[in-house]
Structures are given as C-alpha cells and as structure tokens.
Design a protein around this motif. Structure first.
Motif, PDB file in Angstrom:
ATOM      1  N   ASN A 162       0.851  -1.197   0.000  1.00 46.61           N
ATOM      2  CA  ASN A 162       0.000   0.000   0.000  1.00 46.61           C
ATOM      3  C   ASN A 162       0.879   1.236   0.000  1.00 46.61           C
ATOM      4  N   ASN A 164       0.985   5.646  -0.197  1.00 48.09           N
ATOM      5  CA  ASN A 164       0.265   6.919  -0.162  1.00 48.09           C
ATOM      6  C   ASN A 164       1.314   8.028  -0.127  1.00 48.09           C
ATOM      7  N   LYS A 222      -9.806  14.279   1.336  1.00 47.36           N
ATOM      8  CA  LYS A 222      -8.649  13.450   0.940  1.00 47.36           C
ATOM      9  C   LYS A 222      -7.412  14.319   0.706  1.00 47.36           C
ATOM     10  N   GLN A 224      -5.233  13.836  -1.396  1.00 51.45           N
ATOM     11  CA  GLN A 224      -4.994  13.951  -2.847  1.00 51.45           C
ATOM     12  C   GLN A 224      -5.465  15.305  -3.389  1.00 51.45           C
ATOM     13  N   VAL A 251      -2.413   2.185  -4.488  1.00 46.55           N
ATOM     14  CA  VAL A 251      -2.406   3.507  -3.851  1.00 46.55           C
ATOM     15  C   VAL A 251      -3.589   3.551  -2.885  1.00 46.55           C
ATOM     16  N   ASN A 252      -3.292   3.819  -1.629  1.00 46.22           N
ATOM     17  CA  ASN A 252      -4.322   3.786  -0.595  1.00 46.22           C
ATOM     18  C   ASN A 252      -4.266   5.083   0.207  1.00 46.22           C
ATOM     19  N   ALA A 253      -5.259   5.949  -0.058  1.00 44.39           N
ATOM     20  CA  ALA A 253      -5.254   7.296   0.530  1.00 44.39           C
ATOM     21  C   ALA A 253      -5.434   7.280   2.043  1.00 44.39           C
ATOM     22  N   ASP A 265       6.099  10.378   0.590  1.00 49.83           N
ATOM     23  CA  ASP A 265       5.537   9.042   0.373  1.00 49.83           C
ATOM     24  C   ASP A 265       5.728   8.109   1.565  1.00 49.83           C
TER      25      ASP A 265
END
Ligand code: HAM
Length: 419
Positions: A162, A164, A222, A224, A251-253, A265
């Motif tokens: 995972n 993020n 989020k 993002q 990809v795991n927010a 990261d």
C-alpha cells in the motif's frame, strides 16, 4: 524456583531460531547487493530520541514505550523503533560530512508494551534500512523494490504493498487545516483519542482504529485534493518507476502511518490470508522522513527507509512450511573408526568451504548412533568413511533424496559437490 519469561516475548531456539537465520540471511543478501552497510545502535537511548520525533501522540510513544530512570536519574527508553536512533547516531557522529547518499541497514530488537497476540510482541526484531541524504522518487522506488525483493527471496506471496503520499510540509499544513475544518462540528460523535488528536495531530485521526468504519471517516477530505503540482509529479514518478520495475502496489489514501516523522511518500506491506491468524498484519512499513535530521539539530537530510517485523516474516514463512525457500544443503559425515575421525573432520571442512552445512558425530564409531543422527537432521547427503574407504582412498556417498549410493575418490569430492 520456577521463573518464566515475560508476557509477549519469545525464546528463540530450535526451528524458530533456524527460521530467524533464514530470514536474516535473505534480508541481508538483498540489501547488501544494493550496497547498504550494517549498523548497530544501542538498545537503550535517552527518551527524547523518540519523544518528539516519533510523536507524543503516537501509540508507540504515548502508550507503548518502555521508560525508566537509570541510577543517574536519566530518563531512558528501550528503543521502540530504530529510525530515530539511526538519525541520532548520524547527527551525533557527523556522518553527514561524508559525501553522498548514506545507506544503512540494521537488525535490531525493539520494545513496545503492546497487547500480546498473534504477530504482536513486546520484544520483537526489526530488519530495516535507512537511506540518508537524497530526495529522489527513483531512490524511493528502489527502496520499495528492495522490500519486494526480500519477499521474493523468501518466496512469500500475498503481501500487498500500500502506498500513499503525505506531500510536502506546505501540503500537510493545508491538509491539516482542512481536516480541522472538516472534523470541527463532528467531534461529539468521535472517540476520545480522536478528540485529543484533533488538537495535537489531526492527521492521526485518519487511522483511528475505533472510528475507522464510521461515515465521518469514510467521507473525510482526501489529501490527494491538497497535493501541490510538485507533490503530484514526485509521486507520479515514483509510481511510474515501480511500474517499470514490475513491483505491484495499491495507492491507498487512508494510510498515514503511526509515526509523526513521515513526510511525502509512505508505504506498508500487508499480509493477506483469510485463513491465517496473521491476516491483515503489517509485515513492514516505512516512508520518507525529510525533517527528522533537523529535529536532532542536524543539517537538512532528506531520508527514506523501511522496517520489517522479523517475527511476522517468520510467521508467514512458517505458514508456508518453508516450502518456497532454498535451504543450504546439509551433509552428515559418518566415520566408522578412530582413524577415520580426523579425516571426517577434514572432509566436513572442505564441504563447508564450498557452501554446504556439514555436521558429524564426535563420539561414536558405530553406524547405528550415526544413522540416528541422520534421522534427526535429515541431511541431503551422507558421506561415509570406513575401513575400506580409508584403504582405497575413497568415500561412500549417499544422496538421501534419490537414494543413489556410490563411491567417490577423495580428490573428486569437491568437484562432485560443487555440481
Ligand atoms: P512501524 O510500522 O512502527 O515502523 O514498524 C515496522 C514493522 O515492525 C511493522 O510493520 C511490524 O512488522 C513490526 N512490528 C511493529 N510492532 C510490532 C510488535 N509489537 N510485534 C511484532 N512486530 C512488530 C517503524 O518502526 C519505522 N521505524 C519503520 C521505518 C524505517 N520507517 C522509515 N524507516
């Protein structure tokens, strides 16, 4: 007086110790090929090494750290993790004066007063790497690739990577502000930990175990949406490089990691096997921590690393019953007289020199007890030296897998076993 070990610790012996060695060897083999060098930091550190850096608000520091006063009234911690300890070492010894990227690895005991359960111990070992002094998505991709390669080296499957990004300092500042706005009128419905974290570190509210499944957390703003153009580009390059390297990831927010020092990261390696008590446990985790050196009054040192739980790696490997990894082939040398004993020791050494693990019996000259040793050790090959063999300068070889048995000239031994 009967004394037993403390709760949540392991006695490492027998088969378990053997697995430990196998995992250690695989980890070291992979990272040494990337030119990482081994370091060892102390088990005891001044508590401040972890207090601010890992974060007062983290479970590790707030709830789980082993703290005590020594006889000089200093506040000491048993190291709950090793990254902060490595950074303390790096700054204290001015290792930043050496040019270029510093690549370190360690195998270190860590201590956390956690609730003992499958894969969760109070003393456990972490195999970790830290790369200090470079900020590049290509390095980050390589670090993740290295972890993936360790899983492959051990033959481990079902480990999900995972990833993020927490973005730059500016991004996190903006996102933290947005989180505060989002949560400000919802606090009454959240747990006490979340209420506290709202004031100390709202980011940590995202991985709250209690409120994880509530709509409030499911619909949270989020990160993002707050990433800058540079953050986006950095993360995209990292992901593209992983694609190029054929490293699978998701990809795991939601992941924020439980330690405060992370920037940019971050990643976790999760074991997925519904039939296992280890299902969903993190086998390892890590990420970038570009500000940690400054916490120790060191120079700007962008850094990245990961740590893996040795016991969790071992647990997964044991579930596979060791089927997927290659063991060093084992040979037992049997000697049938006093005269044959020194020759057996010599033969054993010659085989060790070319990579075999060799064992023998030092006490007995009869076949029976030495066959018992073979039954116990289950070797791949048995080499026998008896009277006839000494006379003819030969050795009897038995391949236990194929059941082939044949004679070999002593001088042909190494050549045969090299093959
Ligand atoms: P962490 O996620 O706290 O990260 O721990 C890393 C790994 O240690 C976990 O994924 C898990 O496999 C193992 N671990 C943690 N707690 C326990 C426990 N109670 N029992 C058994 N295993 C456990 C760190 O510690 C960071 N220092 C990793 C890192 C290195 N980040 C950058 N560089």
């Amino acid at each position: 007086m009967k004394i037993t070990k403390l709760k949540g610790v392991i006695d490492y012996y027998g088969e378990y110790a053997n697995y430990f060695k196998i995992v250690e060897k695989a980890c070291k083999k992979v990272v040494e090929a990337y030119n990482y060098k081994e370091i060892i930091t102390p088990v005891i550190e001044p508590a401040e090494v972890f207090l601010r850096t890992v974060g007062d608000e983290s479970d590790i520091v707030g709830k789980e750290m082993y703290l005590f006063k020594d006889r000089g009234d200093r506040q000491i911690a048993l190291k709950p993790e090793t990254t902060a300890s490595v950074m303390r070492m790096y700054v204290e010894n001015k290792l930043y004066t050496e040019p270029g990227l510093k690549k370190y690895y360690y195998l270190s005991p860590n201590f956390r007063y956690d609730r003992p359960q499958a894969g969760r111990y109070r003393q456990f070992y972490q195999f970790g790497i830290e790369a200090l002094g470079v900020e590049s998505p290509y390095l980050d991709a390589e670090v993740i690739q290295m972890a993936y390669q360790i899983f492959n080296e051990l033959g481990l499957k079902n480990i999900k990577i995972n990833i993020n990004t927490l973005g730059s300092d500016e991004t996190r500042k903006n996102y933290t502000k947005a989180l505060k706005e989002y949560f400000s009128d919802k606090l009454d419905s959240l747990c006490d930990d979340c209420k506290r974290r709202f004031n100390t570190n709202p980011l940590r509210m995202l991985d709250c175990k209690k409120d994880q499944d509530t709509d409030i957390l499911k619909n949270v703003v989020k990160i993002q949406d707050y990433l800058s153009k540079e953050d986006d580009e950095y993360f995209a390059k990292l992901l593209k490089t992983l694609d190029e390297l054929n490293v699978p990831y998701v990809v795991n927010a939601k992941i924020v990691r439980g330690l405060d020092y992370y920037t940019n990261d971050i990643f976790e390696f999760i074991y997925e096997n519904e039939n296992s008590p280890l299902n969903n446990l993190a086998i390892g985790g890590g990420g970038r921590y570009n500000n940690l050196a400054k916490e120790f009054d060191g120079p700007d040192t962008p850094s990245i690393g990961f740590g893996m739980g040795m016991e969790r790696l071992i647990g997964v490997l044991m579930e596979l019953d060791g089927k997927t990894f290659k063991k060093e082939p084992l040979v037992v040398v049997i000697s049938l007289s006093e005269e044959a004993k020194p020759k057996a020791i010599k033969i054993a050494n010659e085989l060790r020199e070319i990579g075999y693990v060799v064992d023998l019996d030092y006490l007995n000259n009869n076949l029976k007890p030495q066959f018992k040793l073979c039954d116990r050790l289950n070797p791949d090959f048995i080499v026998i030296i008896g009277e006839d063999e000494i006379k003819n300068n030969t050795l009897k070889i038995k391949n236990t897998k194929t059941q082939d048995q044949f004679d070999l000239k002593v001088e042909e031994l190494k050549e045969y076993f090299k093959k």
